[in-house]
Design an enzyme around this catalytic site. Structure first.
Site, mmCIF file in Angstrom:
data_model
loop_
_atom_site.group_PDB
_atom_site.id
_atom_site.type_symbol
_atom_site.label_atom_id
_atom_site.label_comp_id
_atom_site.label_asym_id
_atom_site.label_seq_id
_atom_site.Cartn_x
_atom_site.Cartn_y
_atom_site.Cartn_z
ATOM 1 N N GLU A 1 4.021 -2.759 0.175
ATOM 2 C CA GLU A 1 4.203 -2.603 -1.265
ATOM 3 C C GLU A 1 5.282 -1.573 -1.575
ATOM 4 O O GLU A 1 6.069 -1.745 -2.509
ATOM 5 C CB GLU A 1 2.887 -2.176 -1.921
ATOM 6 N N THR B 1 8.997 -6.249 -12.570
ATOM 7 C CA THR B 1 7.907 -5.279 -12.481
ATOM 8 C C THR B 1 8.352 -3.890 -12.913
ATOM 9 O O THR B 1 7.621 -3.160 -13.594
ATOM 10 C CB THR B 1 7.356 -5.225 -11.046
#
Length: 309
Positions: free
Chosen positions: A130, A183
């Site tokens: 991530e 994002t």
């Protein structure tokens, strides 16, 4: 064992009121990874499909292999692997695409090596995927993708994550519209300060959601699926969001909100038949605005990643 094929599931993070602390796994979509042992120490990405050529083949910069490299280094294992990544969900979908890749890769390597680590202990390695994908090692997608079920991130320092049981008849509808939400943009627009009134209301809903899930109280789950802080801001990035949400509730959904940073939208329902009606209603609302979308209906996936060959 010389090779293995693994599936890791998509996830829904935030879950309305639980920004950065709630997440759960679904049955579909997800990513598939094929890992094969090499005769040297190299980690090589040999193939990526389903990404339209957007993802790098550089193993030091791809979310599927960064966790593998970290796992091998931490455990002092000198073994090389060829890695194939097959993306079975759109990138930037709000469904934990990079998390599914991260989990699939490190889970596969742990399996092929005879499980030297417990599944839960793979979490810090998965979080490194991530970090490379979006700049921050958040766990609200990675943890449910790895552990399955509905998870709560109580703390990052120290890392403290626990699972919450979910009712057997709780189903989720996910609709992914063919639009793009970055994002970083979705996080950048969030306010740095929140009013005391909204904070208190949000805390009440977080507590209500946990209690509703644990007690199989669908009415309490529905009442708790209200986001006073994040949804009102991020909704502007998703065309027709309020119309889609209204359609979901009219079709019988317990609640409806944004999945992760969007653009996917999810809804909880009691029972699969209601969830399928909700899917049709949400799709219709998007398509009235000429926005193509894909819909998925699933229970909460309590298993996480799995070997599929």
């Amino acid at each position: 064992m010389e090779s293995i094929k693994v599936f890791a599931p998509a996830t829904v993070a935030n879950v309305a009121c639980g920004f950065d602390i709630f997440g759960f796994a679904v049955d579909a979509p997800g990513d598939e990874v094929i890992v094969k042992k090499r005769n040297d120490k190299q980690i090589v990405i040999t193939k990526i499909s389903g990404d339209e050529g957007k993802l790098t083949l550089d193993a030091s910069k791809n979310a599927v292999t960064v966790p593998i490299i970290a796992f091998l280094k931490k455990n002092g294992i000198e073994q090389g692997f060829d890695v194939e990544l097959h993306k079975k969900m759109p990138l930037g979908s709000g469904l934990g695409s990079s998390s599914a890749s991260s989990v699939a890769g490190v889970f596969a390597v742990n399996e092929i090596l005879g499980k030297p680590c417990t599944t839960k202990s793979l979490l810090p390695f998965s979080m490194e995927g991530e970090r490379i994908a979006c700049g921050s090692a958040h766990a609200d997608n990675v943890a449910p993708a790895l552990m399955g079920g509905f998870v709560v991130i109580r703390s990052y320092n120290p890392l403290d994550i626990f699972s919450v049981p979910t009712p057997s008849e709780l189903f989720v509808t996910i609709v992914h519209p063919d639009i793009e939400v970055n994002t970083k943009d979705a996080r950048h627009i969030l306010r740095n300060e929140v009013s005391m009134k909204n904070t208190i209301a949000q805390m009440g809903n977080v507590a209500g959601m946990i209690a509703g899930l644990m007690q199989s109280d669908y009415d309490l789950i529905a009442r708790s699926m209200v986001d006073f802080i994040i949804e009102p801001v991020r909704a502007i990035l998703i065309p027709e969001f309020w119309e889609v949400k209204h359609a979901a509730l009219e079709a019988g959904a317990l609640g409806c909100s944004i999945s992760g940073a969007g653009p996917s939208v999810f809804a909880f329902s009691k029972g699969q038949s209601t969830a399928e009606k909700v899917a049709m209603a949400m799709k219709t609302a998007f398509e009235k605005a000429s926005i193509h979308c894909n819909a998925y209906v699933s229970g909460v996936n309590i298993h996480g990643p799995k070997v599929i060959n």
